[in-house]
Write a protein that holds these residues in place. Structure first.
Motif, PDB file in Angstrom:
ATOM      1  N   PHE A   3       0.822  -1.211   0.000  1.00 51.99           N
ATOM      2  CA  PHE A   3       0.000   0.000   0.000  1.00 51.99           C
ATOM      3  C   PHE A   3       0.852   1.255   0.000  1.00 51.99           C
ATOM      4  CE2 PHE A   3      -3.081  -3.042   1.790  1.00 51.99           C
ATOM      5  CZ  PHE A   3      -4.044  -2.899   0.816  1.00 51.99           C
ATOM      6  N   ASP A   4       2.045   1.189   0.580  1.00 54.63           N
ATOM      7  CA  ASP A   4       2.912   2.353   0.574  1.00 54.63           C
ATOM      8  C   ASP A   4       3.354   2.721  -0.840  1.00 54.63           C
ATOM      9  OD1 ASP A   4       4.360   0.017   0.450  1.00 54.63           O
ATOM     10  OD2 ASP A   4       6.093   0.822   1.513  1.00 54.63           O
ATOM     11  N   LEU A   5       3.479   1.733  -1.711  1.00 53.27           N
ATOM     12  CA  LEU A   5       3.860   2.008  -3.095  1.00 53.27           C
ATOM     13  C   LEU A   5       2.716   2.554  -3.922  1.00 53.27           C
ATOM     14  CD1 LEU A   5       5.992  -1.190  -3.805  1.00 53.27           C
ATOM     15  CD2 LEU A   5       6.811   1.093  -3.197  1.00 53.27           C
ATOM     16  N   ARG A  56      -7.752  -7.052   6.790  1.00 52.77           N
ATOM     17  CA  ARG A  56      -8.046  -5.713   6.267  1.00 52.77           C
ATOM     18  C   ARG A  56      -6.740  -5.001   5.956  1.00 52.77           C
ATOM     19  NH1 ARG A  56      -9.867  -2.040  11.186  1.00 52.77           N
ATOM     20  NH2 ARG A  56      -7.743  -1.735  11.815  1.00 52.77           N
ATOM     21  N   ILE A  57      -6.822  -3.784   5.467  1.00 53.76           N
ATOM     22  CA  ILE A  57      -5.605  -3.084   5.068  1.00 53.76           C
ATOM     23  C   ILE A  57      -5.000  -2.275   6.200  1.00 53.76           C
ATOM     24  CG2 ILE A  57      -6.274  -3.039   2.667  1.00 53.76           C
ATOM     25  CD1 ILE A  57      -6.911  -0.094   2.950  1.00 53.76           C
ATOM     26  N   GLY A  58      -5.570  -2.356   7.375  1.00 54.59           N
ATOM     27  CA  GLY A  58      -4.966  -1.723   8.545  1.00 54.59           C
ATOM     28  C   GLY A  58      -5.116  -0.215   8.556  1.00 54.59           C
ATOM     29  N   PHE A  64      -6.484   6.598   2.907  1.00 55.38           N
ATOM     30  CA  PHE A  64      -7.227   6.615   1.649  1.00 55.38           C
ATOM     31  C   PHE A  64      -8.575   7.328   1.792  1.00 55.38           C
ATOM     32  CE2 PHE A  64      -4.392   3.016   0.469  1.00 55.38           C
ATOM     33  CZ  PHE A  64      -3.870   3.593  -0.670  1.00 55.38           C
ATOM     34  N   GLU A  65      -9.192   7.276   2.978  1.00 55.86           N
ATOM     35  CA  GLU A  65     -10.431   8.029   3.202  1.00 55.86           C
ATOM     36  C   GLU A  65     -10.164   9.531   3.190  1.00 55.86           C
ATOM     37  OE1 GLU A  65     -12.116   6.542   6.801  1.00 55.86           O
ATOM     38  OE2 GLU A  65     -12.901   4.739   5.848  1.00 55.86           O
ATOM     39  N   ILE A  66      -9.110   9.961   3.855  1.00 57.96           N
ATOM     40  CA  ILE A  66      -8.732  11.384   3.838  1.00 57.96           C
ATOM     41  C   ILE A  66      -8.389  11.800   2.415  1.00 57.96           C
ATOM     42  CG2 ILE A  66      -6.978  13.034   4.629  1.00 57.96           C
ATOM     43  CD1 ILE A  66      -9.023  12.291   6.756  1.00 57.96           C
TER      44      ILE A  66
END
Length: 117
Positions: A3-5, A56-58, A64-66
């Protein structure tokens, strides 16, 4: 795990989609190329990775919501600035109407975002 990438390119696409609409297409092409290159890499150059289940993605979900909220705000702002040409003073009646449009459209899109979640 990756997810960081994907966070930075996603942020650039979401926030600046209005300014550079072709960016989403280029990002999609990049993702297709990345899938093929990763497939080659995993099949030919590495040992098999043992799969692990994730529930989940933690903490990335908050980011991602922000990002989705900032994307709505930034894209509406870019639309108003580009439409007006950034030549009107902030206190003019025309700009007041544009700010009211941004306010109403922003709340409408945020309501849709909340309903979809």
């Amino acid at each position: 795990q990756h997810f960081d990438l994907s966070a930075t390119p996603t942020a650039q696409i979401v926030v600046f989609a209005t300014a550079f609409p072709l960016g989403a297409l280029l990002a999609a092409l990049n993702n297709v190329l990345e899938v093929y290159s990763d497939t080659y890499k995993y099949l030919n150059n590495q040992k098999r990775v043992m799969p692990t289940r994730a529930t989940r993605i933690g903490s990335w979900i908050f980011g991602f919501e922000i990002l989705s909220i900032l994307g709505i705000i930034c894209n509406l702002g870019i639309l108003v600035v580009e439409r007006s040409g950034a030549q009107t003073p902030l206190a003019s009646p025309d700009t007041t109407g544009e700010l009211l449009f941004v306010f109403i459209a922003e709340h409408f899109l945020l309501a849709i975002r909340t309903a979809v979640q």
